[in-house]
Design an enzyme around this catalytic site. Structure first.
Site, mmCIF file in Angstrom:
data_model
loop_
_atom_site.group_PDB
_atom_site.id
_atom_site.type_symbol
_atom_site.label_atom_id
_atom_site.label_comp_id
_atom_site.label_asym_id
_atom_site.label_seq_id
_atom_site.Cartn_x
_atom_site.Cartn_y
_atom_site.Cartn_z
ATOM 1 N N ILE A 120 -21.196 -97.673 102.203
ATOM 2 C CA ILE A 120 -19.819 -97.974 101.840
ATOM 3 C C ILE A 120 -19.342 -97.079 100.699
ATOM 4 O O ILE A 120 -20.119 -96.718 99.810
ATOM 5 C CB ILE A 120 -19.674 -99.467 101.447
ATOM 6 N N THR A 121 -18.075 -96.692 100.748
ATOM 7 C CA THR A 121 -17.460 -95.961 99.645
ATOM 8 C C THR A 121 -16.012 -96.406 99.512
ATOM 9 O O THR A 121 -15.514 -97.198 100.318
ATOM 10 C CB THR A 121 -17.575 -94.441 99.816
ATOM 11 N N TYR A 122 -15.354 -95.881 98.486
ATOM 12 C CA TYR A 122 -13.967 -96.253 98.195
ATOM 13 C C TYR A 122 -13.096 -95.010 98.199
ATOM 14 O O TYR A 122 -13.500 -93.949 97.707
ATOM 15 C CB TYR A 122 -13.881 -96.938 96.823
ATOM 16 N N HIS A 123 -11.898 -95.145 98.759
ATOM 17 C CA HIS A 123 -10.868 -94.110 98.667
ATOM 18 C C HIS A 123 -9.620 -94.719 98.047
ATOM 19 O O HIS A 123 -9.281 -95.878 98.327
ATOM 20 C CB HIS A 123 -10.511 -93.559 100.050
ATOM 21 N N SER A 138 -18.252 -87.474 97.086
ATOM 22 C CA SER A 138 -19.038 -88.036 98.182
ATOM 23 C C SER A 138 -18.855 -87.196 99.438
ATOM 24 O O SER A 138 -17.808 -86.563 99.619
ATOM 25 C CB SER A 138 -18.593 -89.478 98.472
ATOM 26 N N LEU A 139 -19.878 -87.204 100.286
ATOM 27 C CA LEU A 139 -19.816 -86.497 101.559
ATOM 28 C C LEU A 139 -20.276 -87.423 102.672
ATOM 29 O O LEU A 139 -21.180 -88.238 102.477
ATOM 30 C CB LEU A 139 -20.712 -85.258 101.559
ATOM 31 N N CYS A 156 -22.197 -95.904 98.193
ATOM 32 C CA CYS A 156 -23.145 -95.230 99.094
ATOM 33 C C CYS A 156 -24.497 -95.937 99.134
ATOM 34 O O CYS A 156 -25.524 -95.328 99.429
ATOM 35 C CB CYS A 156 -23.294 -93.758 98.726
ATOM 36 N N GLY A 192 -21.854 -91.148 108.974
ATOM 37 C CA GLY A 192 -23.110 -91.610 108.430
ATOM 38 C C GLY A 192 -22.903 -92.258 107.069
ATOM 39 O O GLY A 192 -21.844 -92.152 106.459
ATOM 40 N N GLY A 193 -23.932 -92.938 106.600
ATOM 41 C CA GLY A 193 -23.905 -93.455 105.244
ATOM 42 C C GLY A 193 -23.433 -94.886 105.121
ATOM 43 O O GLY A 193 -23.217 -95.596 106.101
#
EC number: 2.3.1.181
Length: 207
Positions: A70-73, A133-134, A164, A67-68
């Site tokens: 965009i994020t960065y790792h 973030s989750l 997010c 779900g959700g």
């Protein structure tokens, strides 16, 4: 629950391994926590909108099934993938999310960092700045994906996105509050201990 430390691993093979693990589960499959770091990568969730990627460069963008938005790792960020059969544990997805949130908050408290969940926004925050973030995928009574906690990383790629889906979201990390900053492995040891406690069915805690 089995805890597996995978080190620095590419995102896409890890994502495929999660899907394979979940698809092959049976009633006897032990739950697992996968502790990893990733080379730089943006991941776009099911609700992701292209406009939340503000700047395109050489960091890959991977479309995934959590779900959700965009994020960065990236290196220096602690990622824990939670391969959990919540039906067998007689719990709910909401309780799983609360367990992840509480585990992050308890881990940060060990370093003197006061953090909290925000009922209006996903993730964990120190003041108005996001530190973790989750994101989960629910399938066949189980969850996968998990959490990402910023430890000691280059935060600048977050400025290339609306994290997010929130424009102007400020990010932070343990290194902003604790020097010398603990290594991700040390933080992982504390975090996985809290996760084991939080994810243990309450009836088992009373035995």
């Amino acid at each position: 629950m089995k805890i597996i430390h995978k080190g620095l691993v590419e995102y896409l093979p890890t994502f495929e391994a999660m899907k394979t693990f979940n698809a092959g589960r049976n009633a006897d499959t032990e739950d697992e926590l996968w502790v990893v770091e990733h080379p730089p990568v943006f991941t776009q969730g099911l609700a992701g909108k292209p406009e939340h990627l503000l700047i395109r460069d050489d960091i890959p963008v991977v479309q995934i099934d959590r779900g959700g938005q965009i994020t960065y790792h990236g290196p220096g960020q602690l990622v824990v993938y939670t391969m959990i059969d919540f039906k067998r544990r007689k719990t709910s997805v909401r309780n799983i999310v609360s367990a992840l949130e509480n585990s992050i908050i308890a881990t940060l408290a060990e370093y003197g960092i006061e953090a909290a969940a925000d009922p209006k926004r996903p993730g964990i925050y120190v003041g108005e700045r996001k530190i973790a973030s989750l994101g989960l995928r629910i399938k066949n009574g189980s969850v996968y994906h998990g959490l990402a906690l910023n430890v000691n990383m280059d935060l600048s790629p977050f400025t290339q996105i609306n994290p997010c889906g929130y424009a102007g979201m400020e990010m932070t990390q343990i290194a902003d509050f604790v020097q010398p900053c603990p290594a991700p492995d040390e933080v992982a040891s504390k975090l996985t201990a809290h996760l084991e406690t939080q994810l243990t069915p309450k009836a088992d805690n009373n035995e």
